[in-house]
Motif scaffolding. Structure first.
Motif, PDB file in Angstrom:
ATOM      1  N   ASN A 124      -0.300  -5.832 106.561  1.00  0.00           N
ATOM      2  CA  ASN A 124       0.965  -5.124 106.354  1.00  0.00           C
ATOM      3  C   ASN A 124       2.133  -6.109 106.274  1.00  0.00           C
ATOM      4  O   ASN A 124       3.077  -5.929 105.496  1.00  0.00           O
ATOM      5  CB  ASN A 124       1.180  -4.117 107.459  1.00  0.00           C
ATOM      6  CG  ASN A 124       2.160  -3.010 107.116  1.00  0.00           C
ATOM      7  OD1 ASN A 124       2.506  -2.221 107.976  1.00  0.00           O
ATOM      8  ND2 ASN A 124       2.617  -2.910 105.873  1.00  0.00           N
ATOM      9  N   ALA A 127       2.484  -7.451 102.826  1.00  0.00           N
ATOM     10  CA  ALA A 127       3.143  -6.461 101.959  1.00  0.00           C
ATOM     11  C   ALA A 127       4.640  -6.409 102.246  1.00  0.00           C
ATOM     12  O   ALA A 127       5.465  -6.358 101.319  1.00  0.00           O
ATOM     13  CB  ALA A 127       2.503  -5.089 102.145  1.00  0.00           C
ATOM     14  N   THR A 128       5.012  -6.424 103.516  1.00  0.00           N
ATOM     15  CA  THR A 128       6.431  -6.371 103.895  1.00  0.00           C
ATOM     16  C   THR A 128       7.170  -7.602 103.369  1.00  0.00           C
ATOM     17  O   THR A 128       8.282  -7.485 102.838  1.00  0.00           O
ATOM     18  CB  THR A 128       6.567  -6.255 105.420  1.00  0.00           C
ATOM     19  OG1 THR A 128       5.927  -5.048 105.850  1.00  0.00           O
ATOM     20  CG2 THR A 128       8.017  -6.241 105.861  1.00  0.00           C
ATOM     21  N   THR A 130       6.388  -9.370 100.787  1.00  0.00           N
ATOM     22  CA  THR A 130       6.476  -9.246  99.330  1.00  0.00           C
ATOM     23  C   THR A 130       7.581  -8.275  98.935  1.00  0.00           C
ATOM     24  O   THR A 130       8.357  -8.542  98.003  1.00  0.00           O
ATOM     25  CB  THR A 130       5.115  -8.806  98.764  1.00  0.00           C
ATOM     26  OG1 THR A 130       4.123  -9.760  99.169  1.00  0.00           O
ATOM     27  CG2 THR A 130       5.153  -8.709  97.253  1.00  0.00           C
ATOM     28  N   GLU A 131       7.680  -7.163  99.653  1.00  0.00           N
ATOM     29  CA  GLU A 131       8.769  -6.211  99.377  1.00  0.00           C
ATOM     30  C   GLU A 131      10.126  -6.871  99.593  1.00  0.00           C
ATOM     31  O   GLU A 131      11.048  -6.692  98.789  1.00  0.00           O
ATOM     32  CB  GLU A 131       8.646  -4.987 100.281  1.00  0.00           C
ATOM     33  CG  GLU A 131       7.489  -4.070  99.969  1.00  0.00           C
ATOM     34  CD  GLU A 131       7.427  -2.900 100.937  1.00  0.00           C
ATOM     35  OE1 GLU A 131       8.492  -2.397 101.357  1.00  0.00           O
ATOM     36  OE2 GLU A 131       6.309  -2.491 101.282  1.00  0.00           O
ATOM     37  N   ALA A 132      10.264  -7.629 100.673  1.00  0.00           N
ATOM     38  CA  ALA A 132      11.534  -8.292 100.975  1.00  0.00           C
ATOM     39  C   ALA A 132      11.862  -9.342  99.915  1.00  0.00           C
ATOM     40  O   ALA A 132      13.030  -9.530  99.554  1.00  0.00           O
ATOM     41  CB  ALA A 132      11.482  -8.915 102.367  1.00  0.00           C
ATOM     42  N   VAL A 134      11.020  -9.223  96.699  1.00  0.00           N
ATOM     43  CA  VAL A 134      11.501  -8.507  95.508  1.00  0.00           C
ATOM     44  C   VAL A 134      12.934  -8.014  95.723  1.00  0.00           C
ATOM     45  O   VAL A 134      13.786  -8.147  94.834  1.00  0.00           O
ATOM     46  CB  VAL A 134      10.557  -7.339  95.140  1.00  0.00           C
ATOM     47  CG1 VAL A 134      11.123  -6.518  94.001  1.00  0.00           C
ATOM     48  CG2 VAL A 134       9.174  -7.868  94.773  1.00  0.00           C
ATOM     49  N   GLN A 135      13.217  -7.473  96.894  1.00  0.00           N
ATOM     50  CA  GLN A 135      14.577  -7.024  97.203  1.00  0.00           C
ATOM     51  C   GLN A 135      15.560  -8.182  97.087  1.00  0.00           C
ATOM     52  O   GLN A 135      16.650  -8.036  96.531  1.00  0.00           O
ATOM     53  CB  GLN A 135      14.630  -6.412  98.598  1.00  0.00           C
ATOM     54  CG  GLN A 135      16.003  -5.876  98.972  1.00  0.00           C
ATOM     55  CD  GLN A 135      16.029  -5.292 100.377  1.00  0.00           C
ATOM     56  OE1 GLN A 135      14.999  -5.083 101.013  1.00  0.00           O
ATOM     57  NE2 GLN A 135      17.219  -5.020 100.870  1.00  0.00           N
ATOM     58  N   SER A 145      10.215  -9.299  89.593  1.00  0.00           N
ATOM     59  CA  SER A 145       9.609  -9.079  90.903  1.00  0.00           C
ATOM     60  C   SER A 145       9.046 -10.371  91.480  1.00  0.00           C
ATOM     61  O   SER A 145       8.545 -10.386  92.592  1.00  0.00           O
ATOM     62  CB  SER A 145       8.503  -8.018  90.821  1.00  0.00           C
ATOM     63  OG  SER A 145       7.481  -8.437  89.925  1.00  0.00           O
ATOM     64  N   PRO A 170       8.090  -2.438 107.244  1.00  0.00           N
ATOM     65  CA  PRO A 170       9.518  -2.736 107.331  1.00  0.00           C
ATOM     66  C   PRO A 170      10.295  -1.928 108.364  1.00  0.00           C
ATOM     67  O   PRO A 170      11.420  -2.293 108.690  1.00  0.00           O
ATOM     68  CB  PRO A 170      10.031  -2.465 105.920  1.00  0.00           C
ATOM     69  CG  PRO A 170       8.974  -1.708 105.224  1.00  0.00           C
ATOM     70  CD  PRO A 170       7.695  -1.946 105.938  1.00  0.00           C
ATOM     71  N   ALA A 179      10.990  -8.870 107.529  1.00  0.00           N
ATOM     72  CA  ALA A 179      11.607  -8.509 106.250  1.00  0.00           C
ATOM     73  C   ALA A 179      12.993  -9.125 106.114  1.00  0.00           C
ATOM     74  O   ALA A 179      13.345  -9.680 105.060  1.00  0.00           O
ATOM     75  CB  ALA A 179      11.682  -6.986 106.111  1.00  0.00           C
ATOM     76  N   HIS A 183      13.900 -11.909 103.364  1.00  0.00           N
ATOM     77  CA  HIS A 183      14.970 -11.568 102.422  1.00  0.00           C
ATOM     78  C   HIS A 183      16.038 -12.658 102.416  1.00  0.00           C
ATOM     79  O   HIS A 183      16.464 -13.133 101.356  1.00  0.00           O
ATOM     80  CB  HIS A 183      15.582 -10.214 102.785  1.00  0.00           C
ATOM     81  CG  HIS A 183      16.698  -9.801 101.892  1.00  0.00           C
ATOM     82  ND1 HIS A 183      18.011 -10.142 102.145  1.00  0.00           N
ATOM     83  CD2 HIS A 183      16.704  -9.099 100.730  1.00  0.00           C
ATOM     84  CE1 HIS A 183      18.776  -9.663 101.189  1.00  0.00           C
ATOM     85  NE2 HIS A 183      18.008  -9.018 100.315  1.00  0.00           N
TER      86      HIS A 183
END
Length: 194
Positions: A124, A127-128, A130-132, A134-135, A145, A170, A179, A183
């Motif tokens: 997880n 994934a978190t 990776t999301e951060a 992209v943000q 992305s 997140p 995150a 970021h």
């Protein structure tokens, strides 16, 4: 280079030592653009041996300047990023007809978390992160992305007798910290490239 020592494990997409397992060290190696070798795992093992790194480890590669890394920390979580944005795009880009060698690039992210994470929480956390990432790229005004060769590695102490943290999404305590650190590190690196 991170010399973690025994008692750590990592989860990630590293060329060498990817997956989940014990890791004593992590290495983010700079290689030339148009990297010609077909055995990157062996090459990383050679670099690690030359640096006297022993035991199991994880090795990432990038053509980006590894001395231009960015670091952000929050409540014991530390994220380090190298942001090479020479070839960027969307993960779900339409299929293209030709394959051209990529320009120097790659966003590599290494995160250390000070508490043990369960297997599911380690996954997880990837994934978190990776999301951060992209943000942060979107916040930097980039229309992408990431790059086609991005990698991430999350390191945390091995679980002991007490239960490991079960979550790293997140909105969990440690996932939220991770995150925000990722970021901040990626945003700073991306803004330097803009």
């Amino acid at each position: 280079m991170w010399r973690l020592g025994p008692g750590w494990r990592a989860c990630g997409s590293a060329v060498l030592g990817g997956g989940i397992g014990p890791r004593d060290w992590i290495l983010n190696a700079q290689v030339p653009g148009g990297y010609p070798r077909l055995d990157p795992d062996r090459h990383l093992a050679e670099i690690a041996a030359a640096e006297h790194l022993t035991g199991p480890g994880a090795g990432l590669m990038t053509a980006a300047d590894v001395t231009a890394y960015t670091v952000a920390a929050e409540a014991g979580v530390t994220a380090t990023a190298t942001c090479g944005l020479g070839v960027r795009g969307w993960a779900a880009a339409p299929a293209e007809g030709t394959e051209e060698p990529p320009s120097p690039g790659t966003i590599n992210i290494v995160v250390t978390v000070p508490v043990p994470l369960s297997d599911a929480a380690l996954v997880n956390a990837v994934a978190t992160a990776t999301e951060a990432k992209v943000q942060a790229l979107l916040d930097a005004g980039l229309d992408c992305s990431g790059t086609p060769t991005d990698a991430v590695c999350i390191a945390a102490p091995s679980p002991g007798p007490a239960p490991a943290e079960p979550f790293a999404g997140p909105r969990s305590l440690w996932g939220a910290r991770l995150a925000r650190a990722v970021h901040a590190a990626v945003l700073e690196g991306a803004l330097r490239q803009s």
